[in-house]
Design a protein around this motif. Structure first.
Motif, short mmCIF file in Angstrom:
data_model
loop_
_atom_site.label_atom_id
_atom_site.label_comp_id
_atom_site.label_asym_id
_atom_site.label_seq_id
_atom_site.Cartn_x
_atom_site.Cartn_y
_atom_site.Cartn_z
N LYS A 138 -99.93 -50.30 73.28
CA LYS A 138 -98.85 -49.87 72.38
C LYS A 138 -98.75 -48.34 72.32
N ASN A 162 -93.36 -50.11 73.69
CA ASN A 162 -92.42 -51.24 73.66
C ASN A 162 -91.86 -51.55 75.05
N SER A 164 -93.42 -50.61 78.08
CA SER A 164 -94.45 -50.87 79.10
C SER A 164 -95.52 -51.85 78.66
N PHE A 165 -95.40 -52.44 77.45
CA PHE A 165 -96.46 -53.30 76.91
C PHE A 165 -96.78 -54.47 77.82
N SER A 166 -95.75 -55.14 78.35
CA SER A 166 -95.99 -56.31 79.19
C SER A 166 -96.70 -55.95 80.48
N TYR A 167 -96.54 -54.70 80.92
CA TYR A 167 -97.29 -54.23 82.09
C TYR A 167 -98.73 -53.90 81.71
N PRO A 170 -101.91 -57.01 79.83
CA PRO A 170 -102.79 -57.90 80.61
C PRO A 170 -103.77 -57.13 81.50
#
Length: 256
Positions: A138, A162, A164-167, A170
């Motif tokens: 975050k 917001n 780049s969080f999905s990158y 994980p």
């Protein structure tokens, strides 16, 4: 700039680019433990470890962010903003505190309701990994932002997060979680095989070189973990800022 390779090979490339600092990091970590045991002091241990990690993380970030040598970029940063390292250090501390404080509260709560020690420890470790990954995914782009002389506030970092969080999330799970498990397992196996004790200076006299070898192995994995985390956060920053290898095109999404 980023070349789109996977985070594992990119981390190896960064280590090669900064081999002197990586080797110094691997030597300094056991040295800190030896010195503290010799002086019988543990105060300042966490700050010393964080500062040592920062010294390795900064050139790692710059290797991903910049198209010039990390040392050259650091000299330029020093000229423009002599206090950049202090800003990087305290933001790293802040992100760590945000990750750790809820974990301490969880320990208190679980212990208070009578959970067993082993369950509390394993749950706490899992929570710390998840919380650290969430916090750094975050707001972690404020660290490369310090080096790029860009907006390094929490609010701006949150907006980048917001995007780049999905990158980042994980991959940070891999860095904080998987590599920590590997580090612990390797250190445990090495300690058993080499017959390492619990002290560098055992009560029977002499020096425990087996423990030193175990600490060096753990430091190598820990150094790789610092490098990988830096790679992930810098790539998250580049994606959020829409900066690619040619400074115009988006960075290509790499595979694991």
């Amino acid at each position: 700039m980023d070349d789109g390779t996977n985070i594992w090979s990119k981390s190896i490339w960064v280590i090669r680019q900064n081999s002197e600092l990586f080797l110094a990091y691997c030597a300094v970590l056991p040295a800190i433990g030896i010195l503290q045991e010799f002086l019988k002091q543990t105060s300042g241990n966490n700050f010393a470890l964080v500062f040592t990690s920062v010294i390795l993380a900064i050139p790692a970030h710059l290797s991903v962010l910049s198209n010039i040598r990390a040392f050259d970029a650091m000299r330029e940063l020093q000229r423009k903003n002599p206090k950049y390292m202090i800003g990087f250090f305290f933001r790293t501390i802040a992100l760590g505190v945000i990750s750790v404080v809820p974990t301490f509260l969880l320990v208190v709560i679980l212990s208070g309701i009578g959970w067993g020690k082993n369950v509390v420890v394993s749950t706490t470790i899992l929570a710390l990994v998840l919380l650290s990954a969430i916090v750094f995914a975050k707001w972690g782009t404020m660290l490369p932002a310090v080096l790029m002389q860009n907006d390094k506030t929490f609010s701006k970092a949150g907006r980048r997060g917001n995007i780049s969080f999905s990158y980042a999330f994980p991959r940070l799970i891999l860095s904080f979680g998987l590599l920590t498990i590997v580090q612990l397992v390797v250190a445990l196996i090495a300690a058993i095989v080499l017959g390492a004790g619990g002290d560098y200076f055992p009560a029977t006299g002499g020096f425990d070189f087996a423990l030193l070898c175990t600490a060096l192995l753990a430091a190598i994995i820990g150094g790789y973990q610092v490098i990988m985390t830096s790679v992930i956060l810098s790539r998250a920053y580049l994606r959020a800022e829409n900066i690619g290898a040619n400074q115009n095109d988006p960075v290509p999404i790499e595979t694991m």
